[in-house]
Design an enzyme around this catalytic site. Structure first.
Site, short mmCIF file in Angstrom:
data_model
loop_
_atom_site.label_atom_id
_atom_site.label_comp_id
_atom_site.label_asym_id
_atom_site.label_seq_id
_atom_site.Cartn_x
_atom_site.Cartn_y
_atom_site.Cartn_z
CE LYS A 190 -3.79 -2.37 2.53
NZ LYS A 190 -3.42 -3.33 1.93
CE LYS A 212 4.63 0.13 7.32
NZ LYS A 212 4.84 -0.34 8.44
#
Length: 613
Positions: A411, A423
């Protein structure tokens, strides 16, 4: 005395006595058939009687050489039958040689008659139990409640069919399927092979099958997935025989299990350099942040197998952390484990831990990962993921950790949600510190969804099925990459060996899986028919959710490693100073719970696209 009568030694002794009796009777019967029983010439009768001690010794010796006293005769087969014939031929040759050398005269017809009768009697002694068992099975036919189709007609199927014939079993194999067309209309252990996988559906009706067992333990996972799909279409319960390795100590039927969701993945087995991983972790102090989570706990399980000097489990959630601590201490009491509760956001708490234990290797798995929840609480995603990772990399650099591995996600590639964007920022942070650190090798490992992890789609679907439905899917065409937790973690450990600094390791997740098809397969796995017994409801994409995920951005490129399941994304060019200043400002805004955190995130992470779906 009772124990001796039940012992293996007593059974061997009994067989020897019966073989001696068989040799005596066969010798007398051969003479009786050659002559009238009341008119056997005295010289031949005397010759036979004189030879008996030698007969007895030779018989027992030869049968022992052929290991005919150390076989499981309940499951005797053609190989045992051949061994008996070979041994009795050798015994008869020994008899003839003995008579020639001792000048004992016997009729020539005596030897073939003796051979035939002796062979029949020794076979009868050993196959009597099997014959009795088949008689009992015939008598117990009314107990049979499960009529089984065996898919696969190889060695595993033969063992399974034989085991199903046990008197206490309530199942019987009534037909078999095999993809080899040359086997059609042949038999395996008395069970007809009725066709290939294309004939499964019609054979179910023809033979009144109530259950299907797939006995193909060595088949490729992709083929197994196809076979499972065909079998599930029949609406009959489908089970799998995964292995016959334990069949020597237990019933093969007990190894048969229901289809699991891992079987639906259809991936080939993953191979890792276990020796290299062991060398990498042995006698090292290893820290796992987020050690109580799905990935973190599996990291701990696999790390302790490699005999680390010390394992530090760090997590803020006490219940899960306590569970993994108890599990590891129960199974690996010799490993030195410290379990600590704390937040990666708390720099002072983290520093106290680094200062005290001085870890050699850090696996940073602590993170918020739930996409819809983070869309509603974006500041928390920044605090936990970005600030937590910043604290971890700073301390790893300061305390000269040898290896630091960030657990990332697919993702992070062109993110459309705040979780993925955080992230991606963490990956950029790892790459930045890889350039400035002298002692520490920083790297990240990026992979997709893991089967059965907390908050993932499969446990949700299974719970919805258990509650009677409907099963909710956000979009009919949505796809995701999947990997089992042990597979993902084994590759994370493998990637650790390759880290030189700044890499983003990308795991080969296989082919993307359509979530709608996954829902259908899970419904079938539980014995229901999709959209008939159990409805599938399309509910629309959630905030920040993509139709499909990627594991690599085009500009990152791709390099191979020694493991064909692990690739390296080339580091992107970053203005490190500008990035770190922007990150500090982003974290400061998050700590104030600002209202424009997504817009600030977009400025730092240029590939992030804010979506409201």
């Amino acid at each position: 005395m009772t124990d001796f009568l039940k012992s293996k030694n007593f059974r061997i002794f009994l067989l020897m006595i019966l073989d001696i009796i068989a040799v005596f009777l066969s010798s007398m019967a051969a003479l009786a058939l050659r002559f009238d029983i009341l008119s056997i010439p005295i010289e031949y009768l005397r010759g036979a009687v004189i030879s008996m001690p030698v007969y007895f010794v030779v018989t027992v010796l030869v049968l022992n050489i052929f290991r005919l006293y150390n076989r499981v005769w309940t499951y005797a087969s053609l190989s045992e039958f051949v061994a008996i014939i070979e041994s009795t031929l050798l015994i008869e040759v020994a008899f003839i040689c003995y008579h020639v050398f001792t000048n004992i005269d016997m009729p020539r017809s005596y030897y073939p008659l003796n051979l035939v009768i002796m062979t029949m009697m020794i076979i009868s002694i050993r196959f009597a139990k099997l014959a009795l068992k088949n008689v009992n099975n015939t008598k117990n036919i009314e107990k049979i409640t499960r009529h089984v189709m065996i898919v696969g007609a190889g060695a595993a199927a033969a063992i399974l069919i034989k085991d199903l014939k046990r008197a206490e079993s309530t199942a019987r194999a009534i037909c078999a399927i095999d993809d080899n067309p040359n086997k059609k209309n042949k038999y395996i252990m008395g069970v007809p092979i009725v066709g290939t996988r294309d004939d499964i559906s019609k054979s179910i009706k023809k033979y009144g099958v109530t259950e299907i067992i797939i006995a193909m333990p060595s088949v490729a996972p992709s083929v197994l997935r196809e076979v499972i799909s065909i079998c599930q279409e029949t609406g009959k319960p489908v089970k799998i025989l995964p292995s016959v390795a334990k069949s020597l100590t237990s019933s093969v039927e007990r190894e048969v299990r229901p289809v699991r969701y891992e079987d639906l993945l259809g991936r080939d087995a993953i191979n890792v350099d276990q020796d290299g991983i062991n060398d990498f972790l042995e006698n090292k102090t290893v820290l796992v942040t987020g050690g109580g989570g799905s990935i973190g706990s599996e990291l701990c399980r696999q790390i302790v197998k490699n005999r680390p000097k010390k394992l530090i489990i760090f997590d803020i959630y006490e219940n899960n952390t306590y569970e993994i601590q108890m599990e590891l201490e129960r199974h690996y009491p010799e490993v030195n484990i410290s379990t600590l509760i704390g937040s990666v956001r708390d720099f002072d708490r983290m520093e106290a831990m680094f200062k005290k234990y001085k870890p050699d290797v850090v696996y940073h798995a602590a993170a918020h990962k739930h996409v819809p929840l983070m869309e509603k609480s974006p500041n928390e995603a920044i605090k936990n993921n970005c600030l937590g990772t910043l604290n971890a990399v700073k301390l790893a650099d300061k305390y000269e950790v040898k290896n630091f591995i960030l657990i990332s996600t697919d993702k992070a590639v062109r993110p459309t949600n705040i979780m993925g964007a955080t992230k991606r920022i963490c990956e950029m942070l790892v790459q930045t510190y890889a350039k400035k650190s002298i002692k520490t090798r920083f790297a990240a490992v990026r992979f997709g969804n893991v089967l059965g992890s907390n908050g993932s789609v499969i446990p949700l679907f299974l719970k919805q099925i258990e509650e009677g439905g409907p099963v909710t899917v956000t979009h009919r065409d949505i796809t995701r990459f999947f990997m089992t937790i042990p597979e993902a973690v084994s590759l994370v450990l493998q990637a650790s060996l390759y880290a030189k600094g700044g890499e983003i390791f990308v795991l080969d997740m296989g082919k993307p899986v359509r979530i709608y098809e996954l829902a259908e397969n899970l419904i079938k796995m539980k014995g229901y028919r999709p959209n008939e017994d159990m409805k599938i409801e399309i509910v629309g994409l959630r905030p920040g959710e993509k139709l499909y995920e990627e594991v690599l951005m085009d500009e990152e490129g791709l390099d191979k490693t020694e493991n064909n399941m692990i690739f390296i994304g080339k580091p992107l060019k970053l203005d490190n100073e500008k990035f770190l200043l922007g990150l500090d400002a982003l974290i400061s805004e998050a700590l104030k719970n600002g209202n424009h955190i997504k817009e600030m995130t977009e400025e730092i992470c240029g590939t992030y696209t804010i979506t409201d779906n």
